[in-house]
Design a protein around this motif. Sequence first.
Motif, PDB file in Angstrom:
ATOM      1  N   GLY A  60      34.455  37.802  35.209  1.00  7.64           N
ATOM      2  CA  GLY A  60      33.440  36.847  34.304  1.00  7.64           C
ATOM      3  C   GLY A  60      33.008  36.821  36.229  1.00  7.64           C
ATOM      4  O   GLY A  60      33.056  37.378  37.007  1.00  7.64           O
ATOM      5  N   PRO A  61      32.118  35.810  35.331  1.00  9.14           N
ATOM      6  CA  PRO A  61      30.703  35.443  36.411  1.00  9.14           C
ATOM      7  C   PRO A  61      30.907  34.297  37.663  1.00  9.14           C
ATOM      8  O   PRO A  61      30.665  34.138  38.343  1.00  9.14           O
ATOM      9  N   GLY A  62      32.630  33.988  37.438  1.00  9.24           N
ATOM     10  CA  GLY A  62      33.216  32.909  38.476  1.00  9.24           C
ATOM     11  C   GLY A  62      34.703  33.128  39.660  1.00  9.24           C
ATOM     12  O   GLY A  62      34.498  34.806  39.698  1.00  9.24           O
ATOM     13  N   ASN A  63      34.729  32.421  40.220  1.00  6.84           N
ATOM     14  CA  ASN A  63      36.252  33.121  41.179  1.00  6.84           C
ATOM     15  C   ASN A  63      37.382  33.699  40.606  1.00  6.84           C
ATOM     16  O   ASN A  63      37.381  34.678  41.192  1.00  6.84           O
ATOM     17  N   ASN A  64      37.393  33.866  39.575  1.00  4.02           N
ATOM     18  CA  ASN A  64      38.532  34.839  38.354  1.00  4.02           C
ATOM     19  C   ASN A  64      37.822  35.797  38.208  1.00  4.02           C
ATOM     20  O   ASN A  64      38.149  37.002  38.761  1.00  4.02           O
ATOM     21  N   GLY A  65      36.452  36.266  38.149  1.00  7.95           N
ATOM     22  CA  GLY A  65      35.841  37.548  38.084  1.00  7.95           C
ATOM     23  C   GLY A  65      36.466  37.933  39.532  1.00  7.95           C
ATOM     24  O   GLY A  65      36.329  38.904  40.524  1.00  7.95           O
TER      25      GLY A  65
END
Length: 519
Positions: A60-65
């Motif tokens: 995804g687009p955040g820190n999980n990504g």
Amino acid sequence: MITMLPVVTAQQMKQIDRQAIEEWGIAGLVLMENAGRAVVNALCQELPDFKSHRFLIICGPGNNGGDGFVVARHLSNLGLPATCALLGTIGKLKGDALANAQILLNARFPILEISTPEQIARLIEEHTVIIDAIFGTGLSAPPAGIYARVIELLNQCPAYRVSIDIPTGVHADTGELLEPAVRADLTVTMALPKLGLLLYPGKTCTGKLVIADIGIPAKLLHQQADILLIDAASVRQILPARPPDGNKGTFGTCLLICGSRGYTGAACLTAMAAVRAGAGLVRLAYPASLSPIIESRILEPVKHPLPETPAITLSPAALPEILKLTNLTNAVAIGPGISTSPETRNLLTELIPQIDKPLVIDADGINNLAGQLTILNQTRSPVILTPHPGELARLTGITPKEINQHRVQFAREFAEKNRVILVLKGAPTVIASPDHPVFINPTGNSGLATGGTGDVLTGLIAGLLAQNVRPLDAAITAVFLHGKAGDLAAKELTEYCLAAEDLLHYLPRAFAQLLHSSA
């Protein structure tokens, strides 16, 4: 109990991350690197044929990504076939996630920018392990658009599914499913377990939970300690000593007040569980007419037939005898199978305020408190209540559904308000006590959802109290071992076939595993 891991909300974890970066000087990139490596290490441990798989990391687009980009790099470094798909565009990435995407690109590792579900559908079909790095603990609304469709495709595929930190779609604080939610086979969560991973229905999406060390100092992790996860090492420390020169007196006496017509089983299960807990002497008090059944059913406990009503329930006339017996004991338990007859209710109303030993109240003992909770304010000793949500609902007027949805909150509030230790049974069982953290139990299974298992738990608690284990510690230890016995039984008998009496046969194995395990 100092070894127990705190259980955190999303906001608490965010605060810990911020302090690690800003106050301890641990760079966010270092934490992200450690997180990604931890996922790869977990895959290596959990997949026996690790090197034979084809890995798809969906970012995804955040820190999980960003964690996902690190996973892709380390899988590639191991020479394994890995594909990295970004739901969005690289140009919209920021911070540490962007930095790790750039590292991948610098290494000539392609990041596939995905804009339609059709693009990802083909990739999902081609891979045997799918890594969910879409959204982390910050998600508070249901995934929509391409994210929702990708999750649906992911759940339909036969691949092994792994979520980073928390399955996308599971609320980190409540365990609520913000559908669609990823149904993971394995979740690798960072630093500390998130509350939503331990509560239902979120736990159904978690699969096996691995808690990964990502280098945050222990002092920082343990500053958040208002909810703790019970573990074997902590319970082992609580178990009372068994001096080799001990005798019955050394290991204490408990008095169990149980039974009515049709409920001799509750009395027998409670008594034998107290024996299994290691109490030196177990005294079982019950309506006199039950003697033939109880005498023929159990051997070890001392039996005390008491005055009864015509309905074969305990009579108020039993009060003087019970009070005499309490003077001979170290702990008392009341409730399993005693009925809610008016006479028995009157007996408890008179009896409970006069007991000066640690007291466990269960089952009909709890039901008889409905409408007269003020009795708890009159007690002279520590009190442990062990309700299931239905019994707690009768005391509070709150529906069982509401209690289950907010079991940590309600357990804490009830314990504080009534100054008792509350063991709220269920999935998971939580233990609350005034001025202490709430404890979440990790053991147990659906096989325990059958009549009589609660009676076994009551006997276990009483047997530990008899040995002068502190009331809160007794509750924690009994709940953990009760669930562990259920887990051991279910492995051999299945959750379908588990009966309450089976727990008595598997408790010795649970104790032995606890005593001899290095975990």
